[in-house]
Write a protein that holds these residues in place. Structure first.
Motif, PDB file in Angstrom:
ATOM      1  N   PHE A 240      15.384  -9.954 -18.192  1.00 39.74           N
ATOM      2  CA  PHE A 240      16.741  -9.290 -18.572  1.00 39.74           C
ATOM      3  C   PHE A 240      16.567  -8.208 -19.184  1.00 39.74           C
ATOM      4  CE2 PHE A 240      17.499 -13.630 -17.756  1.00 39.74           C
ATOM      5  CZ  PHE A 240      18.705 -13.697 -16.662  1.00 39.74           C
ATOM      6  N   VAL A 241      16.805  -7.162 -18.711  1.00 37.85           N
ATOM      7  CA  VAL A 241      16.455  -5.704 -19.651  1.00 37.85           C
ATOM      8  C   VAL A 241      17.780  -4.852 -19.676  1.00 37.85           C
ATOM      9  CG1 VAL A 241      15.370  -3.572 -19.330  1.00 37.85           C
ATOM     10  CG2 VAL A 241      14.355  -5.677 -18.052  1.00 37.85           C
ATOM     11  N   VAL A 242      17.782  -4.233 -21.141  1.00 38.25           N
ATOM     12  CA  VAL A 242      18.962  -3.325 -21.420  1.00 38.25           C
ATOM     13  C   VAL A 242      18.234  -2.131 -21.493  1.00 38.25           C
ATOM     14  CG1 VAL A 242      20.516  -2.772 -23.272  1.00 38.25           C
ATOM     15  CG2 VAL A 242      19.940  -5.352 -22.809  1.00 38.25           C
ATOM     16  N   ARG A 243      18.627  -1.318 -20.575  1.00 36.56           N
ATOM     17  CA  ARG A 243      18.215   0.102 -20.559  1.00 36.56           C
ATOM     18  C   ARG A 243      18.741   0.925 -21.828  1.00 36.56           C
ATOM     19  NH1 ARG A 243      19.241   1.351 -14.489  1.00 36.56           N
ATOM     20  NH2 ARG A 243      17.622   0.670 -13.348  1.00 36.56           N
ATOM     21  N   LYS A 244      17.795   1.971 -22.298  1.00 36.73           N
ATOM     22  CA  LYS A 244      18.167   2.850 -23.287  1.00 36.73           C
ATOM     23  C   LYS A 244      19.141   3.905 -22.600  1.00 36.73           C
ATOM     24  CE  LYS A 244      14.532   2.553 -26.591  1.00 36.73           C
ATOM     25  NZ  LYS A 244      13.541   3.426 -27.257  1.00 36.73           N
ATOM     26  N   VAL A 245      20.096   4.538 -23.233  1.00 35.76           N
ATOM     27  CA  VAL A 245      20.942   5.756 -22.727  1.00 35.76           C
ATOM     28  C   VAL A 245      19.882   6.715 -22.053  1.00 35.76           C
ATOM     29  CG1 VAL A 245      22.624   7.411 -23.259  1.00 35.76           C
ATOM     30  CG2 VAL A 245      22.608   5.119 -24.421  1.00 35.76           C
ATOM     31  N   GLY A 246      20.211   6.992 -20.749  1.00 35.49           N
ATOM     32  CA  GLY A 246      19.411   7.970 -20.282  1.00 35.49           C
ATOM     33  C   GLY A 246      18.248   7.524 -19.458  1.00 35.49           C
ATOM     34  N   SER A 247      17.716   6.250 -19.679  1.00 36.69           N
ATOM     35  CA  SER A 247      16.524   5.663 -19.067  1.00 36.69           C
ATOM     36  C   SER A 247      16.709   5.616 -17.649  1.00 36.69           C
ATOM     37  CB  SER A 247      16.182   4.489 -19.843  1.00 36.69           C
ATOM     38  OG  SER A 247      14.935   4.040 -19.137  1.00 36.69           O
ATOM     39  N   MET A 248      15.638   5.874 -16.782  1.00 43.36           N
ATOM     40  CA  MET A 248      15.355   5.619 -15.433  1.00 43.36           C
ATOM     41  C   MET A 248      14.674   4.762 -14.983  1.00 43.36           C
ATOM     42  SD  MET A 248      18.074   7.479 -14.683  1.00 43.36           S
ATOM     43  CE  MET A 248      18.171   7.525 -12.976  1.00 43.36           C
ATOM     44  N   ILE A 249      13.779   3.869 -15.855  1.00 38.20           N
ATOM     45  CA  ILE A 249      12.918   3.025 -15.328  1.00 38.20           C
ATOM     46  C   ILE A 249      13.587   2.125 -14.341  1.00 38.20           C
ATOM     47  CG2 ILE A 249      13.881   1.098 -17.197  1.00 38.20           C
ATOM     48  CD1 ILE A 249      10.396   0.917 -17.611  1.00 38.20           C
TER      49      ILE A 249
ATOM     50  N   LYS B  88       2.557 -15.909 -14.630  1.00 36.88           N
ATOM     51  CA  LYS B  88       3.744 -15.588 -15.541  1.00 36.88           C
ATOM     52  C   LYS B  88       4.330 -14.272 -15.296  1.00 36.88           C
ATOM     53  CE  LYS B  88       1.845 -17.658 -19.776  1.00 36.88           C
ATOM     54  NZ  LYS B  88       1.261 -17.475 -21.121  1.00 36.88           N
ATOM     55  N   LYS B  89       3.972 -13.656 -14.002  1.00 37.58           N
ATOM     56  CA  LYS B  89       4.321 -12.310 -13.613  1.00 37.58           C
ATOM     57  C   LYS B  89       5.939 -12.555 -13.279  1.00 37.58           C
ATOM     58  CE  LYS B  89       0.359 -10.769 -11.229  1.00 37.58           C
ATOM     59  NZ  LYS B  89      -0.181 -10.312  -9.726  1.00 37.58           N
ATOM     60  N   VAL B  90       6.365 -11.497 -13.754  1.00 33.81           N
ATOM     61  CA  VAL B  90       7.975 -11.542 -13.633  1.00 33.81           C
ATOM     62  C   VAL B  90       8.418 -11.153 -12.163  1.00 33.81           C
ATOM     63  CG1 VAL B  90      10.248  -9.981 -13.931  1.00 33.81           C
ATOM     64  CG2 VAL B  90       8.393 -10.402 -15.768  1.00 33.81           C
ATOM     65  N   ARG B  91       9.168 -11.985 -11.554  1.00 34.45           N
ATOM     66  CA  ARG B  91       9.572 -12.076 -10.105  1.00 34.45           C
ATOM     67  C   ARG B  91      10.965 -11.292  -9.817  1.00 34.45           C
ATOM     68  NH1 ARG B  91       5.246 -14.625 -11.055  1.00 34.45           N
ATOM     69  NH2 ARG B  91       4.723 -16.199  -9.449  1.00 34.45           N
ATOM     70  N   LYS B  92      11.663 -11.288 -10.672  1.00 31.74           N
ATOM     71  CA  LYS B  92      13.196 -10.411 -10.808  1.00 31.74           C
ATOM     72  C   LYS B  92      13.307  -9.930 -11.973  1.00 31.74           C
ATOM     73  CE  LYS B  92      17.342 -10.537  -8.759  1.00 31.74           C
ATOM     74  NZ  LYS B  92      17.390  -9.730  -7.814  1.00 31.74           N
ATOM     75  N   VAL B  93      13.952  -8.702 -11.935  1.00 32.45           N
ATOM     76  CA  VAL B  93      14.498  -7.896 -13.137  1.00 32.45           C
ATOM     77  C   VAL B  93      15.937  -7.962 -12.912  1.00 32.45           C
ATOM     78  CG1 VAL B  93      14.295  -5.557 -14.266  1.00 32.45           C
ATOM     79  CG2 VAL B  93      12.009  -6.827 -13.260  1.00 32.45           C
ATOM     80  N   VAL B  94      16.766  -8.076 -13.856  1.00 35.13           N
ATOM     81  CA  VAL B  94      18.043  -7.829 -13.985  1.00 35.13           C
ATOM     82  C   VAL B  94      18.461  -7.123 -15.201  1.00 35.13           C
ATOM     83  CG1 VAL B  94      20.190  -9.342 -14.401  1.00 35.13           C
ATOM     84  CG2 VAL B  94      18.182 -10.267 -13.125  1.00 35.13           C
ATOM     85  N   PHE B  95      19.312  -5.693 -14.636  1.00 36.53           N
ATOM     86  CA  PHE B  95      19.765  -4.970 -15.651  1.00 36.53           C
ATOM     87  C   PHE B  95      20.992  -5.102 -16.245  1.00 36.53           C
ATOM     88  CE2 PHE B  95      16.507  -2.499 -13.311  1.00 36.53           C
ATOM     89  CZ  PHE B  95      15.795  -2.212 -14.382  1.00 36.53           C
ATOM     90  N   ILE B  96      21.039  -5.517 -17.418  1.00 34.19           N
ATOM     91  CA  ILE B  96      22.580  -6.002 -18.078  1.00 34.19           C
ATOM     92  C   ILE B  96      22.772  -4.985 -19.248  1.00 34.19           C
ATOM     93  CG2 ILE B  96      22.061  -8.297 -17.434  1.00 34.19           C
ATOM     94  CD1 ILE B  96      21.209  -9.114 -20.324  1.00 34.19           C
ATOM     95  N   GLU B  97      24.071  -5.135 -19.480  1.00 36.59           N
ATOM     96  CA  GLU B  97      24.778  -4.090 -20.721  1.00 36.59           C
ATOM     97  C   GLU B  97      24.240  -4.514 -22.006  1.00 36.59           C
ATOM     98  OE1 GLU B  97      27.173  -1.684 -20.224  1.00 36.59           O
ATOM     99  OE2 GLU B  97      26.777  -1.884 -18.296  1.00 36.59           O
ATOM    100  N   ARG B  98      24.279  -5.912 -22.459  1.00 37.63           N
ATOM    101  CA  ARG B  98      23.627  -6.294 -23.554  1.00 37.63           C
ATOM    102  C   ARG B  98      23.057  -7.736 -23.568  1.00 37.63           C
ATOM    103  NH1 ARG B  98      26.922  -9.486 -26.789  1.00 37.63           N
ATOM    104  NH2 ARG B  98      28.925 -10.072 -25.946  1.00 37.63           N
TER     105      ARG B  98
ATOM    106  N   ILE C   5      19.087 -15.241 -29.500  1.00 38.20           N
ATOM    107  CA  ILE C   5      19.439 -15.013 -28.138  1.00 38.20           C
ATOM    108  C   ILE C   5      19.901 -16.270 -27.201  1.00 38.20           C
ATOM    109  CG2 ILE C   5      18.500 -14.456 -25.816  1.00 38.20           C
ATOM    110  CD1 ILE C   5      16.573 -12.612 -27.270  1.00 38.20           C
ATOM    111  N   LEU C   6      21.182 -16.025 -26.642  1.00 37.70           N
ATOM    112  CA  LEU C   6      21.830 -17.284 -25.966  1.00 37.70           C
ATOM    113  C   LEU C   6      21.057 -17.410 -24.816  1.00 37.70           C
ATOM    114  CD1 LEU C   6      25.483 -16.554 -27.265  1.00 37.70           C
ATOM    115  CD2 LEU C   6      23.710 -18.288 -28.015  1.00 37.70           C
ATOM    116  N   ARG C   7      20.158 -18.077 -24.512  1.00 37.51           N
ATOM    117  CA  ARG C   7      19.205 -18.329 -23.403  1.00 37.51           C
ATOM    118  C   ARG C   7      20.265 -18.978 -21.983  1.00 37.51           C
ATOM    119  NH1 ARG C   7      13.898 -19.550 -26.418  1.00 37.51           N
ATOM    120  NH2 ARG C   7      13.464 -17.506 -26.953  1.00 37.51           N
ATOM    121  N   ARG C   8      20.981 -19.995 -22.513  1.00 40.22           N
ATOM    122  CA  ARG C   8      21.718 -20.702 -21.705  1.00 40.22           C
ATOM    123  C   ARG C   8      22.766 -19.660 -21.025  1.00 40.22           C
ATOM    124  NH1 ARG C   8      25.310 -23.802 -24.820  1.00 40.22           N
ATOM    125  NH2 ARG C   8      23.667 -24.988 -25.542  1.00 40.22           N
ATOM    126  N   GLN C   9      23.179 -18.832 -21.611  1.00 43.10           N
ATOM    127  CA  GLN C   9      24.309 -17.753 -20.775  1.00 43.10           C
ATOM    128  C   GLN C   9      23.268 -16.890 -19.937  1.00 43.10           C
ATOM    129  OE1 GLN C   9      26.690 -15.512 -23.686  1.00 43.10           O
ATOM    130  NE2 GLN C   9      27.723 -17.450 -24.427  1.00 43.10           N
TER     131      GLN C   9
END
Length: 70
Positions: free
Chosen positions: A12-21, A38-48, A57-61
């Protein structure tokens, strides 16, 4: 959820402002740093990242979010 392996690694990734990763860039970077299983199979971009009032960190959510979106 993977039937053979159980849970799959998801980032779960929160991008910095202007980041295009991209998700591929993140997966490639992590693959260089960790063991193959352990390789990441899926990346989810979230707001926070959801946190409790104490800052944990609320891992259950995140799991619920992941299950509803995947």
């Amino acid at each position: 959820m993977d039937e053979a392996a159980g849970e799959i690694p998801v980032a779960f990734v929160v991008r910095k402002v202007g980041s295009m990763i991209s998700a591929k860039q993140i997966m490639d970077y992590v693959a260089e740093q960790v063991a193959p299983y352990k390789k990441v199979r899926k990346v989810v971009f979230i707001e926070r990242i959801p946190r409790s009032p104490t800052g944990k960190i609320l891992r259950r959510q995140l799991r619920n979010y992941s299950a509803s979106k995947l």
